[in-house]
Design an enzyme around this catalytic site. Structure first.
Site, PDB file in Angstrom:
ATOM      1  N   CYS A   1      34.349  45.474  35.340  1.00  0.00           N
ATOM      2  CA  CYS A   1      34.210  46.605  34.534  1.00  0.00           C
ATOM      3  C   CYS A   1      32.845  46.705  33.749  1.00  0.00           C
ATOM      4  O   CYS A   1      32.101  46.863  32.973  1.00  0.00           O
ATOM      5  CB  CYS A   1      35.164  47.276  34.166  1.00  0.00           C
ATOM      6  SG  CYS A   1      36.291  48.050  35.371  1.00  0.00           S
TER       7      CYS A   1
ATOM      8  N   GLU B   1      49.050  50.831  37.277  1.00  0.00           N
ATOM      9  CA  GLU B   1      48.746  50.824  38.626  1.00  0.00           C
ATOM     10  C   GLU B   1      47.391  51.065  39.137  1.00  0.00           C
ATOM     11  O   GLU B   1      46.753  52.002  38.425  1.00  0.00           O
ATOM     12  CB  GLU B   1      49.922  51.198  39.480  1.00  0.00           C
ATOM     13  CG  GLU B   1      49.740  52.597  39.576  1.00  0.00           C
ATOM     14  CD  GLU B   1      50.128  53.188  38.404  1.00  0.00           C
ATOM     15  OE1 GLU B   1      50.671  52.715  37.171  1.00  0.00           O
ATOM     16  OE2 GLU B   1      51.101  54.836  38.666  1.00  0.00           O
TER      17      GLU B   1
ATOM     18  N   ALA C   1      43.989  51.844  41.946  1.00  0.00           N
ATOM     19  CA  ALA C   1      44.265  53.150  43.512  1.00  0.00           C
ATOM     20  C   ALA C   1      45.137  53.151  44.409  1.00  0.00           C
ATOM     21  O   ALA C   1      46.158  53.190  44.849  1.00  0.00           O
ATOM     22  CB  ALA C   1      42.742  53.191  43.390  1.00  0.00           C
TER      23      ALA C   1
ATOM     24  N   LYS D   1      35.094  42.286  28.055  1.00  0.00           N
ATOM     25  CA  LYS D   1      34.984  40.977  28.669  1.00  0.00           C
ATOM     26  C   LYS D   1      33.892  40.477  28.915  1.00  0.00           C
ATOM     27  O   LYS D   1      33.247  38.937  28.798  1.00  0.00           O
ATOM     28  CB  LYS D   1      35.306  41.675  30.533  1.00  0.00           C
ATOM     29  CG  LYS D   1      36.903  42.211  30.868  1.00  0.00           C
ATOM     30  CD  LYS D   1      37.569  41.084  31.959  1.00  0.00           C
ATOM     31  CE  LYS D   1      38.964  41.452  31.643  1.00  0.00           C
ATOM     32  NZ  LYS D   1      39.475  39.775  31.657  1.00  0.00           N
TER      33      LYS D   1
ATOM     34  N   SER E   1      35.781  40.861  35.226  1.00  0.00           N
ATOM     35  CA  SER E   1      35.815  41.812  35.810  1.00  0.00           C
ATOM     36  C   SER E   1      34.291  42.909  36.367  1.00  0.00           C
ATOM     37  O   SER E   1      33.116  42.689  34.949  1.00  0.00           O
ATOM     38  CB  SER E   1      36.488  42.758  35.068  1.00  0.00           C
ATOM     39  OG  SER E   1      36.118  44.279  35.387  1.00  0.00           O
TER      40      SER E   1
ATOM     41  N   TYR F   1      37.384  47.857  27.879  1.00  0.00           N
ATOM     42  CA  TYR F   1      37.903  47.023  27.982  1.00  0.00           C
ATOM     43  C   TYR F   1      36.603  46.054  28.972  1.00  0.00           C
ATOM     44  O   TYR F   1      36.808  44.128  28.617  1.00  0.00           O
ATOM     45  CB  TYR F   1      38.256  47.298  29.595  1.00  0.00           C
ATOM     46  CG  TYR F   1      38.903  46.589  30.513  1.00  0.00           C
ATOM     47  CD1 TYR F   1      39.727  45.357  30.238  1.00  0.00           C
ATOM     48  CD2 TYR F   1      38.658  46.856  32.118  1.00  0.00           C
ATOM     49  CE1 TYR F   1      40.382  44.478  31.631  1.00  0.00           C
ATOM     50  CE2 TYR F   1      39.059  45.257  32.985  1.00  0.00           C
ATOM     51  CZ  TYR F   1      39.955  44.654  32.828  1.00  0.00           C
ATOM     52  OH  TYR F   1      40.165  43.609  33.040  1.00  0.00           O
TER      53      TYR F   1
ATOM     54  N   ASP G   1      53.022  33.563  29.586  1.00  0.00           N
ATOM     55  CA  ASP G   1      52.701  34.996  29.694  1.00  0.00           C
ATOM     56  C   ASP G   1      53.692  35.574  28.334  1.00  0.00           C
ATOM     57  O   ASP G   1      54.665  34.892  27.839  1.00  0.00           O
ATOM     58  CB  ASP G   1      53.047  35.280  30.937  1.00  0.00           C
ATOM     59  CG  ASP G   1      52.551  36.239  30.803  1.00  0.00           C
ATOM     60  OD1 ASP G   1      53.003  37.558  30.575  1.00  0.00           O
ATOM     61  OD2 ASP G   1      51.699  36.935  32.618  1.00  0.00           O
TER      62      ASP G   1
ATOM     63  N   ARG H   1      31.290  52.112  42.920  1.00  0.00           N
ATOM     64  CA  ARG H   1      31.316  50.552  42.788  1.00  0.00           C
ATOM     65  C   ARG H   1      31.378  49.823  44.156  1.00  0.00           C
ATOM     66  O   ARG H   1      32.926  49.718  45.415  1.00  0.00           O
ATOM     67  CB  ARG H   1      32.312  50.216  41.728  1.00  0.00           C
ATOM     68  CG  ARG H   1      32.039  48.071  40.937  1.00  0.00           C
ATOM     69  CD  ARG H   1      33.203  48.318  40.366  1.00  0.00           C
ATOM     70  NE  ARG H   1      33.134  48.693  38.909  1.00  0.00           N
ATOM     71  CZ  ARG H   1      33.251  49.009  37.645  1.00  0.00           C
ATOM     72  NH1 ARG H   1      34.614  49.412  37.860  1.00  0.00           N
ATOM     73  NH2 ARG H   1      33.121  50.224  36.737  1.00  0.00           N
TER      74      ARG H   1
HETATM   75  P1  NAD Z   1      48.550  41.686  35.106  1.00  0.00           P
HETATM   76  O1  NAD Z   1      48.470  43.045  33.651  1.00  0.00           O
HETATM   77  O2  NAD Z   1      49.160  41.983  35.817  1.00  0.00           O
HETATM   78  O3  NAD Z   1      48.178  40.278  34.490  1.00  0.00           O
HETATM   79  C1  NAD Z   1      47.876  39.957  33.087  1.00  0.00           C
HETATM   80  C2  NAD Z   1      49.160  38.963  32.059  1.00  0.00           C
HETATM   81  O4  NAD Z   1      48.728  39.235  30.649  1.00  0.00           O
HETATM   82  C3  NAD Z   1      50.411  40.228  32.184  1.00  0.00           C
HETATM   83  O5  NAD Z   1      51.047  38.880  33.145  1.00  0.00           O
HETATM   84  C4  NAD Z   1      50.625  40.137  30.583  1.00  0.00           C
HETATM   85  O6  NAD Z   1      51.826  39.896  30.393  1.00  0.00           O
HETATM   86  C5  NAD Z   1      50.119  39.079  29.841  1.00  0.00           C
HETATM   87  N1  NAD Z   1      49.389  39.115  28.605  1.00  0.00           N
HETATM   88  C6  NAD Z   1      48.620  39.815  28.041  1.00  0.00           C
HETATM   89  N2  NAD Z   1      49.381  39.737  27.169  1.00  0.00           N
HETATM   90  C7  NAD Z   1      49.474  38.036  26.412  1.00  0.00           C
HETATM   91  C8  NAD Z   1      49.838  37.951  25.383  1.00  0.00           C
HETATM   92  N3  NAD Z   1      49.312  38.456  24.147  1.00  0.00           N
HETATM   93  N4  NAD Z   1      50.091  36.609  25.714  1.00  0.00           N
HETATM   94  C9  NAD Z   1      50.691  36.212  27.011  1.00  0.00           C
HETATM   95  N5  NAD Z   1      50.391  36.752  28.241  1.00  0.00           N
HETATM   96  C10 NAD Z   1      49.354  38.619  27.702  1.00  0.00           C
HETATM   97  O7  NAD Z   1      46.838  41.999  35.587  1.00  0.00           O
HETATM   98  P2  NAD Z   1      45.739  40.259  36.457  1.00  0.00           P
HETATM   99  O8  NAD Z   1      46.146  42.125  37.232  1.00  0.00           O
HETATM  100  O9  NAD Z   1      47.293  40.178  36.878  1.00  0.00           O
HETATM  101  O10 NAD Z   1      44.535  40.849  36.145  1.00  0.00           O
HETATM  102  C11 NAD Z   1      44.477  38.629  35.899  1.00  0.00           C
HETATM  103  C12 NAD Z   1      43.089  39.057  35.249  1.00  0.00           C
HETATM  104  O11 NAD Z   1      42.318  39.315  36.178  1.00  0.00           O
HETATM  105  C13 NAD Z   1      42.763  40.004  34.299  1.00  0.00           C
HETATM  106  O12 NAD Z   1      41.774  39.488  33.021  1.00  0.00           O
HETATM  107  C14 NAD Z   1      42.387  41.075  34.829  1.00  0.00           C
HETATM  108  O13 NAD Z   1      41.929  41.702  33.235  1.00  0.00           O
HETATM  109  C15 NAD Z   1      41.615  40.625  35.322  1.00  0.00           C
HETATM  110  N6  NAD Z   1      40.673  41.429  36.839  1.00  0.00           N
HETATM  111  C16 NAD Z   1      41.595  41.776  37.417  1.00  0.00           C
HETATM  112  C17 NAD Z   1      41.499  42.420  38.301  1.00  0.00           C
HETATM  113  C18 NAD Z   1      42.170  43.816  39.613  1.00  0.00           C
HETATM  114  O14 NAD Z   1      41.568  43.946  39.920  1.00  0.00           O
HETATM  115  N7  NAD Z   1      43.505  43.388  39.335  1.00  0.00           N
HETATM  116  C19 NAD Z   1      39.855  43.528  38.221  1.00  0.00           C
HETATM  117  C20 NAD Z   1      38.781  42.371  37.874  1.00  0.00           C
HETATM  118  C21 NAD Z   1      39.537  41.733  36.524  1.00  0.00           C
END
Ligand code: NAD
Length: 324
Positions: A122, A193, A195, A155, A120, A151, A34, A285
Site C-alpha cells: 500500500c 477481512e 478479498a 507504513k 505493505s 495506512y 498482542d 497491483r
Molecule cells: P492482523 O490484524 O491479523 O494482526 C495485527 C495484530 O496487531 C492484531 O492481532 C492486533 O490485535 C495487533 N495489534 C494492533 N494494535 C495493537 C496494540 N496497540 N498493541 C498490541 N497489539 C496490537 O494483521 P496481519 O494480516 O497478521 O498483518 C500483520 C502485519 O503485516 C501488519 O503490520 C500488517 O500491516 C502487515 N501487512 C499485512 C498484509 C496482509 O495481507 N495480511 C499485507 C501488507 C502488510
C-alpha cells in the site's frame, strides 16, 4: 548451545500466529505480545503477553530479554472495508506509528539491533497502479511518494523510521513490503477481512446457482500470497545481509472475477456475479519479485489455487462450526 529466542509483536494476529508456530518448529523460544490471543487456535508461544504496545512501558517490558530475532507485525489493520473508507484514518496513523516508535526506541535502548518490520504494498504510488494490466510495484518506484491511503503513508514513514535507526544507531533492521497475504486463520468476517477470505466466505455461503456480490466491476487486479510462503520470505530476509525494503508477494496476478471463478471451481459451484459499489483501493497491483530473487536467490512459487484450496476448506469448516 543457547536456545534461540524470538519476540513476535502482533502474535495474536493472522501472520503473527503463523510465525510463532513456525519459529517454535524451528526450535526457538518465543515470546508473543498482542492486544488479544489468536482468535481461532491456541497460541504456540512459550510466553504470551496480552498488552497494548501503544504504551511505552509495555514495549520496554516486552523487549527486556535476550532476543535473537524481533518481529514487529502489530498494526491497526484491516481489508479494504477498513482501510479505504477514510473513517479510521486517524486511529490507523496514531495507533500504528505509536507502536513502531515505541518498539524501535525500546529495542535500541535494550541493545537489540535487528527488528523485522512488515510494511505493505500500500506504500506504492496510486498513479503507478491505474492500469490493471500493468501496475508498477518495483521497490524503486516508491518515491516520489503518493500512497492512496493513510495506512500506506504510515507504513512508509515507519519504513523510514526503522531505516533511520539503521543509519544512526548501527541497527540492522529488515523491511518487507507484504502484498495481500492470505490463508487459514485469517480474518474471514466482520469487516476487516480481505478479498480472498471474503470471497471464500461468500462462495461457501451461496447456494449453487445463486448470486455473489462483488465490490466494483471485477476487473481490478491483485496478487495473493499464501501465508507459508510469506513466512519463508520473512525469515530468509531477517537472516540475510539485505535490509530491504523488498516486496514479499506473489506475481501471479488475477482480476477479482478470476479469483471468484477459482474459488467457485474449488467449491464446485456456479454463481451469478452481481457488481455493487464498495471501497476498492488501486485499480491494479502485482508484486515485482526481481529484487527479492536477486538479493535472496528466492521467490515465492506456490500457485494461487493451492493456497485457495486450503483457505476455502478452513473457512467452510468455520461456517460449519458456527452453524452447529
Ligand atoms: P492482523 O490484524 O491479523 O494482526 C495485527 C495484530 O496487531 C492484531 O492481532 C492486533 O490485535 C495487533 N495489534 C494492533 N494494535 C495493537 C496494540 N496497540 N498493541 C498490541 N497489539 C496490537 O494483521 P496481519 O494480516 O497478521 O498483518 C500483520 C502485519 O503485516 C501488519 O503490520 C500488517 O500491516 C502487515 N501487512 C499485512 C498484509 C496482509 O495481507 N495480511 C499485507 C501488507 C502488510
Amino acid at each position: 548451545m543457547l536456545r534461540k529466542t524470538a519476540l513476535v509483536c502482533g502474535a495474536g494476529g493472522f501472520i503473527g500466529s503463523h510465525l510463532v508456530r513456525r519459529l517454535r518448529h524451528e526450535g526457538f523460544w518465543v515470546r508473543g505480545v498482542d492486544l488479544k490471543l489468536p482468535e481461532y487456535e491456541e497460541t504456540e508461544a512459550d510466553e504470551f503477553v496480552v498488552d497494548d504496545l501503544r504504551k511505552q512501558e509495555t514495549c520496554e517490558r516486552v523487549v527486556d530479554g535476550r532476543f535473537d530475532e524481533v518481529y514487529q507485525l502489530a498494526a491497526d489493520m484491516g481489508g479494504a472495508g477498513y482501510i479505504f473508507t477514510g473513517e479510521h484514518d486517524a486511529d490507523i496513523i496514531h495507533n500504528s506509528s505509536t507502536i513502531n516508535l515505541n518498539i524501535a526506541h525500546g529495542c535500541r535502548r535494550r541493545g537489540i539491533d535487528r527488528i523485522f518490520y512488515s510494511s505493505s504494498a500500500c506504500i506504492y504510488p496510486a498513479h503507478n497502479q491505474d492500469d490493471p494490466h500493468n501496475p508498477n510495484c518495483a521497490e524503486s518506484s516508491a518515491y516520489p511518494a503518493a500512497p492512496d491511503s493513510e495506512y500506506g503513508w504510515e507504513k512508509l514513514i515507519s519504513e523510514r523510521l526503522f531505516l533511520a535507526y539503521n543509519r544512526n544507531y548501527a541497527m540492522r533492521n529488515r523491511i518487507a513490503r507484504y502484498h495481500n497475504i492470505f490463508g487459514p486463520s485469517g480474518t474471514w468476517q466482520g469487516g476487516k477481512e480481505k478479498a480472498p477470505a471474503a470471497i471464500c466466505r461468500k462462495v461457501a455461503m451461496a447456494l449453487n446457482g445463486g448470486d455473489i456480490e462483488i465490490w466494483g466491476d471485477g476487473q481490478q487486479t491483485r496478487s495473493f500470497l499464501y501465508v507459508d510462503e510469506c513466512l519463508e520470505g520473512t525469515t530468509r530476509l531477517m537472516r540475510s545481509d539485505f535490509e530491504g525494503p523488498v516486496n514479499i508477494g506473489s506475481d501471479e496476478m488475477v482480476n477479482i472475477d478470476q479469483l471468484v471463478d477459482l474459488v467457485c471451481a474449488i467449491a464446485g459451484k456456479r454463481l451469478h456475479k452481481r457488481y455493487i459499489a464498495g471501497p476498492l483501493g488501486v485499480r491494479g497491483r502485482n508484486s515485482d519479485n526481481r529484487l527479492i530473487e536477486q538479493k535472496l536467490g528466492w521467490r515465492p512459487s506456490q500457485s494461487l489455487t493451492a493456497g485457495l484450496e486450503k483457505t476455502y476448506a478452513w473457512i467452510e469448516s468455520q461456517l460449519l462450526r458456527k452453524a452447529a
